[in-house]
Scaffold this motif. Structure first.
Motif, PDB file in Angstrom:
ATOM      1  N   ASP A  44       0.826  -1.209   0.000  1.00 45.50           N
ATOM      2  CA  ASP A  44       0.000   0.000   0.000  1.00 45.50           C
ATOM      3  C   ASP A  44       0.867   1.270   0.000  1.00 45.50           C
ATOM      4  O   ASP A  44       0.518   2.275  -0.613  1.00 45.50           O
ATOM      5  CB  ASP A  44      -0.912   0.020   1.237  1.00 45.50           C
TER       6      ASP A  44
ATOM      7  N   GLU B 184       6.294   8.372  -5.212  1.00 39.97           N
ATOM      8  CA  GLU B 184       5.929   9.785  -5.370  1.00 39.97           C
ATOM      9  C   GLU B 184       6.833  10.668  -4.524  1.00 39.97           C
ATOM     10  O   GLU B 184       7.338  11.699  -4.972  1.00 39.97           O
ATOM     11  CB  GLU B 184       4.462   9.965  -4.939  1.00 39.97           C
TER      12      GLU B 184
ATOM     13  N   ILE C 104       1.747   2.889  13.994  1.00 33.47           N
ATOM     14  CA  ILE C 104       0.673   2.242  13.221  1.00 33.47           C
ATOM     15  C   ILE C 104       1.191   0.980  12.542  1.00 33.47           C
ATOM     16  O   ILE C 104       0.575  -0.074  12.586  1.00 33.47           O
ATOM     17  CB  ILE C 104       0.105   3.231  12.183  1.00 33.47           C
TER      18      ILE C 104
ATOM     19  N   ASP D 272      -6.281  28.426   7.324  1.00 33.92           N
ATOM     20  CA  ASP D 272      -6.510  27.135   6.667  1.00 33.92           C
ATOM     21  C   ASP D 272      -5.519  26.088   7.163  1.00 33.92           C
ATOM     22  O   ASP D 272      -5.910  24.986   7.581  1.00 33.92           O
ATOM     23  CB  ASP D 272      -6.340  27.286   5.144  1.00 33.92           C
TER      24      ASP D 272
ATOM     25  N   HIS E 286      -6.256  22.918   9.408  1.00 35.60           N
ATOM     26  CA  HIS E 286      -5.967  21.574   8.910  1.00 35.60           C
ATOM     27  C   HIS E 286      -5.155  20.768   9.931  1.00 35.60           C
ATOM     28  O   HIS E 286      -5.474  19.634  10.253  1.00 35.60           O
ATOM     29  CB  HIS E 286      -5.204  21.686   7.580  1.00 35.60           C
TER      30      HIS E 286
ATOM     31  N   ILE F 155      -6.722   3.101  11.930  1.00 37.82           N
ATOM     32  CA  ILE F 155      -6.273   3.866  10.753  1.00 37.82           C
ATOM     33  C   ILE F 155      -5.065   3.163  10.162  1.00 37.82           C
ATOM     34  O   ILE F 155      -4.193   2.658  10.877  1.00 37.82           O
ATOM     35  CB  ILE F 155      -5.928   5.317  11.148  1.00 37.82           C
TER      36      ILE F 155
ATOM     37  N   ASP G  97      -0.997   3.899   5.329  1.00 40.84           N
ATOM     38  CA  ASP G  97      -1.094   4.658   4.073  1.00 40.84           C
ATOM     39  C   ASP G  97      -2.010   5.862   4.227  1.00 40.84           C
ATOM     40  O   ASP G  97      -1.718   6.963   3.768  1.00 40.84           O
ATOM     41  CB  ASP G  97      -1.544   3.741   2.941  1.00 40.84           C
ATOM     42  N   LEU G  98      -3.147   5.646   4.929  1.00 41.47           N
ATOM     43  CA  LEU G  98      -4.079   6.761   5.140  1.00 41.47           C
ATOM     44  C   LEU G  98      -3.423   7.852   5.987  1.00 41.47           C
ATOM     45  O   LEU G  98      -3.558   9.036   5.735  1.00 41.47           O
ATOM     46  CB  LEU G  98      -5.361   6.251   5.822  1.00 41.47           C
TER      47      LEU G  98
ATOM     48  N   GLU H 157      -0.997   9.736   3.959  1.00 38.83           N
ATOM     49  CA  GLU H 157      -1.734  10.587   3.029  1.00 38.83           C
ATOM     50  C   GLU H 157      -2.271  11.829   3.736  1.00 38.83           C
ATOM     51  O   GLU H 157      -2.149  12.940   3.248  1.00 38.83           O
ATOM     52  CB  GLU H 157      -2.878   9.795   2.377  1.00 38.83           C
ATOM     53  N   LEU H 158      -2.855  11.573   4.909  1.00 34.58           N
ATOM     54  CA  LEU H 158      -3.407  12.706   5.663  1.00 34.58           C
ATOM     55  C   LEU H 158      -2.296  13.701   6.040  1.00 34.58           C
ATOM     56  O   LEU H 158      -2.459  14.917   5.949  1.00 34.58           O
ATOM     57  CB  LEU H 158      -4.114  12.213   6.928  1.00 34.58           C
TER      58      LEU H 158
ATOM     59  N   MET I  55       0.506  14.135   4.458  1.00 38.54           N
ATOM     60  CA  MET I  55       0.947  14.867   3.282  1.00 38.54           C
ATOM     61  C   MET I  55      -0.074  15.938   2.878  1.00 38.54           C
ATOM     62  O   MET I  55       0.294  17.020   2.422  1.00 38.54           O
ATOM     63  CB  MET I  55       1.203  13.899   2.118  1.00 38.54           C
ATOM     64  N   GLN I  56      -1.342  15.603   3.080  1.00 35.53           N
ATOM     65  CA  GLN I  56      -2.370  16.582   2.743  1.00 35.53           C
ATOM     66  C   GLN I  56      -2.291  17.803   3.678  1.00 35.53           C
ATOM     67  O   GLN I  56      -2.490  18.931   3.247  1.00 35.53           O
ATOM     68  CB  GLN I  56      -3.752  15.936   2.791  1.00 35.53           C
TER      69      GLN I  56
ATOM     70  N   ASP J 211       0.209  19.986   2.554  1.00 29.51           N
ATOM     71  CA  ASP J 211      -0.267  20.792   1.411  1.00 29.51           C
ATOM     72  C   ASP J 211      -0.740  22.172   1.893  1.00 29.51           C
ATOM     73  O   ASP J 211      -0.445  23.199   1.286  1.00 29.51           O
ATOM     74  CB  ASP J 211      -1.439  20.101   0.701  1.00 29.51           C
ATOM     75  N   SER J 212      -1.488  22.140   2.976  1.00 28.23           N
ATOM     76  CA  SER J 212      -1.998  23.396   3.524  1.00 28.23           C
ATOM     77  C   SER J 212      -0.847  24.297   3.955  1.00 28.23           C
ATOM     78  O   SER J 212      -0.857  25.514   3.708  1.00 28.23           O
ATOM     79  CB  SER J 212      -2.905  23.135   4.737  1.00 28.23           C
TER      80      SER J 212
END
Lengths: 789, 184
Positions: A82, A89, A210, A257, A261, A286, A289-290, A293-294, A296-297, A300-301
């Motif tokens: 996963d 990336e 995790i 923002d 976040h 959880i 991978d999630l 991802e979270l 990394m997101q 992003d903010s």
């Protein structure tokens, strides 16, 4: 010790030049400072971008590290599988960010960072090598080798992160002092990087928990809590700094923002990982991978916030650049303006001060050299220069007047000098001591000394020594005063001695005059040798003439006197012969004897006249004041018969004066003239006018004073006889009887006039009459008052 | 600098305060943790979904239909921002009320009414989220799932597209782990 002499112009030039230089230097310094600042700000802008790139690179590295670690520690294949795409990336992101950061860093040549950069490059290649090892190890079952790889990987990447962070700090340090606002922006970035850093640690730790599905140990929880605190603090610090630097309003949406976040994400996991024992059923709800991802997101903010703040920093630095550029332009304009102003003021100084002064100085110099000056004053100016120029103008006008006066004086002096030089008489100026001060050309000629020889010597050296006592006596007398002192000593005959020693007679006139140097004397000297000689000649001739005249008179007297006796005898004998022989004598003889008697009588008359004439020349005049009117009245009375006979009339003027003369002679004179006037008159009523004129011009134009005239209306005398008639025994009209004149009348008249020192002349017109003019007084030798003409 | 020190002190105070939160009972806690994760995920859904221009109004309205399954854990979200929009929480009871929402969380207890609600919301730009089975298949847009005790996300892209909404790749990444499940 004196420096080079500077003119006013040089000094003013120096001052303006120095001021210009100072202004130019100050402005140039400002411009240079701003230019450097501009360069710094530009560097800061790119440095800021670069720092963000480095920051981004560390973030990307930590994500890659965490994902790779999670894969290596994954308990099952599925989890590793996963995470695999995320790792790929993440690796791409890392490479890209590092490459961008390092290549951007190449533009800066900071020596202390180059070693660091070298190490980063080295470690990066080490990380690249490890990546393949990680990939290989990931396929192995869990074991020591896998753990070793994980450990090396973690160390390598963490070390790279640390180095990159050092690089960032070292780099940013170069720009920290350029601008306080930009520095604050850099600090904000620093806190954002701290948030990223600690979020990364949290992500890493939680990811590990995790993957391993284990409860967090107290140490891990403590780590999490500390990171949490740092993150929270960094959020606040970033905001405070953003507000202080004025950045916040423009990044606020991104800030809230990002902060929302992160807070939300933290809320998600807080109860799960920050509290021990919340893992139920041996599984976290959880997946790794999630989670990644979270995470990394969330980053992003943060990236959005970072980008927004980068943009604002750029905007700010751009505004700085614009402002600095504007400042540079303004300063350059001020510099140019200042230079222009300096140039202008210099021009004004040159035109309004230096040139007027120069022209004044020039005018003065020319005036000093005696050249023509035509200085025009600056009438429109009221300052020092204007006044100076007016003064100079006044001075110039005075100078012109002085020059004119001097020229006049010069002219008159040279005129005088010429007169003195060319005068025939010698002119000597002496002072009170008798010392010669001036000696003219005539003197040089007279004495044979040059002016240089004579000046300074006593006047006496020009006189023979024998004459000195007389001269001293005269001068002493002269100086002693009296009328002579005032009127001068003139016409004194003295003796001069020439250079060659010869003595000569001279006429000397001395006059005193006062000059600023004291009392002086002018002596006019005339060599009278020639005059003396002429005078002697004249005297000799005169005495000779006198002797000759006397001899002639004596002869005439003796002759006439001696002739009278034989004539008397002839006359008497003829009468006796005639009376005694009256009857015997024939008619012819009687006639001849009568003729003889007549001729002898005439002869006697002639002899008597001659005798009288000679007496006129010989006898002294017995002069006395005589009333001419009475004299004429007397004449008229004695001629009464004669006049009546001829029907003649005499008119007398009222103004006949009294003159000092020999009365009998003058009576004779008038009787002759009046008799002639009546006798030689063809008019039935002869008229004779006797008058007196104060002045009368002679035919030759000379005016005579106190002139008598006797005017008739007779036959007149032809001009060719005007002189002839005065000669003795000269008759124009031959008579027949013995009573007829002998022709001596006018000769007597002329003689009487001349004996009185007068002159006689006549004006006549044939048929109309004659006027005799004469004077009886001597008004000087020769012709009277020639000047009056 | 004073501000910096103050802030550091505040951070330390926070650091000391946190460990003393009282631990809850194990069962409750698990449920709680699961709901917390879901609540947190809602934020990401809001972040990576684009509403039509006329729908936004500057506020992201998060509505709960049929009670609050998050037990108040959603509450801190109120006042936060996402994509520069403030987040507003509402409890809605009718389909009509739900139409005004940006995101509608349908409580599992509302499952029976869902078809009717779904019809009402058809064509409305409301991102629907729920955690009951078959939600996505029955026209729901995002469905929370559980696979091996772990929370997953299903996305019904058709439904999303039909509602004139756009979800970004990032959101699909979240759902990527359950993508294969979504196929049936």
């Amino acid at each position: 010790m004196r420096g080079p002499q500077l003119s006013i112009r040089d000094i003013l030039l120096l001052i303006t030049g120095t001021l210009t230089l100072i202004v130019a230097l100050l402005a140039a310094r400002e411009v240079y400072g701003n230019w450097q600042r501009l360069r710094d700000i530009r560097a800061l802008t790119s440095a800021s971008i670069l720092s963000d790139q480095l920051f981004d690179a560390t973030e990307k590295l930590s994500v890659e590290r965490d994902i790779a670690l999670s894969i290596l520690q994954a308990p099952d294949e599925q989890t590793a599988a996963d995470l695999r795409p995320k790792l790929e990336e993440s690796r791409r992101d890392t490479d890209e960010a590092l490459r961008a950061g390092l290549s951007a860093l190449n533009r800066y040549n900071f020596p202390e960072l180059s070693a660091l950069r070298g190490r980063i490059k080295q470690q990066l290649s080490g990380v690249h090598t490890l990546r393949s090892e990680v990939d290989t190890a990931a396929k192995l079952p869990a074991g020591d080798k896998k753990r070793r790889v994980a450990s090396r990987w973690s160390d390598a990447v963490t070390s790279l992160i640390v180095e990159t962070q050092s690089l960032w700090i070292g780099f940013v340090g170069h720009f920290i002092n350029i601008d306080p606002i930009v520095t604050q922006h850099l600090w904000i970035k620093h806190f954002l990087r701290t948030i990223t850093d600690y979020s990364g640690r949290e992500r890493s730790l939680i990811g590990q928990l995790i993957v391993e599905n284990t409860d967090p140990s107290p140490r891990q929880i403590s780590q999490l809590l500390r990171g949490r605190g740092v993150v929270e603090e960094s959020w606040q610090m970033a905001r405070i700094l953003a507000e202080q630097s004025g950045l916040y309003p423009s990044i606020a949406p991104f800030y809230t923002d990002a902060r929302s976040h992160y807070s939300t994400m933290h809320d998600m996991i807080r109860d799960m990982f920050y509290v021990p024992g919340n893992r139920h059923g041996s599984t976290y709800p959880i997946g790794a991978d999630l989670w990644f991802e979270l995470s990394m997101q969330a980053s992003d903010s943060l990236s959005a916030l970072r980008i927004a703040s980068i943009k604002q920093t750029q905007k700010y630095t751009q505004s700085l650049i614009d402002a600095t550029r504007w400042e540079i332009e303004v300063q350059a304009a001020i510099l140019i303006f200042a230079l222009l102003l300096c140039g202008l003021s210099f021009r004004i100084i040159v035109r309004r001060v230096i040139q007027p002064i120069n022209s004044m100085v020039e005018a003065l110099l020319r005036a000093t050299r005696g050249e023509q000056v035509n200085f025009v004053p600056a009438r429109d100016r009221n300052d020092e220069i204007g006044k100076l120029s007016q003064v100079l103008h006044a001075f110039q006008e005075t100078l012109v007047r002085i020059k004119k006066t001097a020229a006049d004086l010069d002219r008159s002096e040279s005129h005088l000098r010429a007169v003195v030089d060319h005068m025939l008489d010698g002119l000597i100026i002496i002072d009170e001591t008798g010392s010669i001060r001036s000696f003219n050309i005539a003197c040089e000629r007279i004495f044979g000394y040059s002016a240089a020889d004579a000046i300074g010597r006593n006047l006496k050296f020009l006189m023979p020594e024998s004459y000195h006592p007389e001269y001293d006596h005269r001068i002493a007398k002269y100086l002693a005063g009296g009328d002579e002192a005032n009127s001068g000593l003139s016409g004194v005959e003295a003796k001069g001695q020439r250079k060659d020693g010869s003595v000569f007679p001279m006429d000397i006139a001395i006059n005193a005059f006062s000059s600023p140097d004291g009392r002086h004397f002018s002596a006019i000297i005339r060599d009278i040798t020639a005059r003396k000689k002429a005078e002697e000649e004249v005297a000799r001739y005169t005495s000779e003439l006198e002797r000759s005249n006397k001899e002639l008179d004596d002869f005439a007297y003796i002759a006439s006197h001696d002739l009278k006796e034989p004539l008397r005898g002839i006359h008497n004998h003829s009468r006796f012969l005639l009376e005694d022989n009256e009857d015997t004598l024939d008619e012819e003889s009687t006639g001849r004897l009568n003729r003889l008697i007549f001729l002898s009588q005439r002869m006697e008359k002639l002899v008597n006249d001659l005798l009288y004439f000679s007496r006129l020349g010989r006898q002294e005049l017995a002069v006395q004041p005589t009333d001419v009117g009475a004299v004429i009245a007397d004449v008229a009375f004695t001629l009464d018969m004669f006049l009546e006979e001829r029907n003649a009339r005499i008119s007398l003027a009222d103004n006949l004066p009294t003159v000092v003369c020999d009365k009998p002679r003058v009576t004779e004179l008038f009787r002759n003239l009046i008799t002639n006037a009546v006798k030689y008159n063809d008019k039935p009523e002869p008229e004779v006018e006797v008058g007196f004129l104060e002045t009368k011009k002679k035919p030759n134009g000379v005016a005579m004073k106190r002139v008598f005239f006797v005017k008739d209306n007779g036959v007149g005398i032809s001009p060719e006889f005007h002189h002839e008639i005065f000669r003795i025994f000269r008759r124009l009209h031959a008579g027949k009887g013995p009573e007829e004149g002998t022709g001596v009348g006018l000769t007597f008249v002329k003689k009487i006039v001349e004996r009185h020192g007068g002159e006689i002349w006549l004006e006549s017109e044939l048929g109309k009459g004659t006027t005799f003019y004469f004077t009886l007084e001597d008004f000087g030798h020769g012709e009277q008052s020639r000047a009056a003409a | 600098m004073a501000i910096l020190i103050k802030t550091i002190c505040a951070g330390l105070a926070l650091l000391l305060a946190l460990p003393f939160s009282a631990p809850a009972s194990a069962g409750e806690n698990f449920q709680l943790v699961e709901q917390e994760i879901k609540a947190g995920l809602l934020y990401n859904f809001l972040k990576y979904t684009q509403w039509p221009q006329d729908r936004t109004n500057g506020t992201a309205v998060v509505c709960l239909l049929g009670g609050d399954p998050f037990d108040g854990h959603l509450q801190p979200m109120a006042g936060r921002t996402v994509n520069q929009h403030g987040i507003e929480l509402r409890s809605v009871h009718t389909a009509r009320e739900a139409e005004a929402c940006s995101l509608l969380y349908v409580n599992a207890s509302e499952k029976p009414d869902w078809p009717m609600l779904q019809r009402t919301l058809t064509g409305k730009s409301v991102l629907t989220v729920s955690d009951f089975d078959g939600f996505a298949q029955s026209g729901g847009m995002i469905e929370f799932t559980r696979i091996d005790k772990r929370i997953g996300v299903k996305i019904n892209v058709d439904a999303v597209t039909a509602a004139h909404l756009t979800v970004q790749d990032r959101l699909l990444h979240l759902a990527s782990t359950v993508h294969s499940l979504r196929a049936d």
